[in-house]
Design an enzyme around this catalytic site. Structure first.
Site, PDB file in Angstrom:
ATOM      1  CG  LEU A 281      -8.542 110.750  84.255  1.00  0.00           C
ATOM      2  CD1 LEU A 281      -7.663 112.318  84.516  1.00  0.00           C
ATOM      3  CD2 LEU A 281      -9.292 111.082  82.674  1.00  0.00           C
ATOM      4  CG  ASP A 282      -9.263 104.089  82.588  1.00  0.00           C
ATOM      5  OD1 ASP A 282     -10.109 104.057  83.593  1.00  0.00           O
ATOM      6  OD2 ASP A 282      -9.377 103.551  81.707  1.00  0.00           O
ATOM      7  CE  LYS A 283      -2.367 102.145  90.645  1.00  0.00           C
ATOM      8  NZ  LYS A 283      -2.219 100.185  91.237  1.00  0.00           N
TER       9      LYS A 283
END
Length: 231
Positions: free
Chosen positions: A105-107
């Site tokens: 998952l992206d930051k």
């Protein structure tokens, strides 16, 4: 229950699937005292005696955890740039050296992140051919039109000329949707919404395969069993 020699050794955690296949072909495994070079040979726990590089490997205890990831952490177990990583969100009872996140998952993206020591499962769930469904709750900068929803469901073209696979869209409010995709391209959801001239302002993965965040709070972790994962 019988299983392939390759899978047997994967479940023992001796190496990755690719390395195990190569090692078997090189004659580094034996079954009941005889060298076996066919990774598809069927063996059985507690019946056949298997060695790998002269050692009798033991079945590895597989662990499975669902983390409700919060924003601000990159999906990594270590980072040379000292950025905040999801490993920091795992409690002490989780052996951080044995588990890895399944996918990423992206930051700035929140939501469901699965961790496991089961490399075979991780490989299967992230393989493009499996087309595992991932559902995201998406909040948008602008109201979404019927035309945009139709385009998302059909597949949209990114700046790179890549065309996404068809997706499922559930309309929630003028500025929020549930988007279900079967791919895992880098910043996929954001690129899809950009393609229909909109912008993601908040993103949370709420489902991965049959797994959900039901009853969980941000930052919480829950241990599950292999039987809970339908694949």
């Amino acid at each position: 229950m019988k299983l392939r020699l390759e899978k047997y050794l994967v479940e023992c955690g001796v190496a990755s699937r690719r390395k195990i296949k190569k090692a078997i072909a090189e004659g580094r495994a034996t079954v009941n005292g005889l060298v076996e070079v066919n990774d598809a040979t069927e063996v059985e726990w507690g019946v056949d005696v298997i060695t790998f590089d002269g050692i009798v490997p033991q079945k590895k205890e597989m662990k499975y955890y669902i983390l409700y990831k919060v924003a601000g952490y990159i999906t990594a177990m270590e980072d040379m740039h000292n950025r905040a990583i999801v490993a920091e969100l795992l409690p002490d009872f989780v052996d951080k050296k044995s588990v890895s996140p399944v996918g990423r998952l992206d930051k700035d993206t929140e939501g469901l992140l699965l961790f496991t020591s089961d490399g075979d499962l991780s490989y299967t769930m992230t393989h493009p051919d499996k087309k595992m469904e991932k559902t995201y709750y998406v909040e948008l900068d602008r109201e979404i039109s019927e035309e945009a929803i139709s385009a998302l469901e059909s597949g949209v073209k990114f700046d790179t000329d890549y065309v996404s696979l068809p997706s499922k869209v559930e309309y929630l409010t003028p500025k929020s949707i549930h988007l279900t995709i079967t791919e895992g391209k880098y910043r996929q959801v954001k690129k899809m919404l950009k393609a229909v001239k909109n912008k993601v302002t908040y993103l949370k993965r709420v489902q991965f395969g049959n797994l959900t965040l039901d009853g969980m709070k941000p930052g919480e972790i829950r241990e599950i069993s292999r039987d809970d994962i339908h694949i």
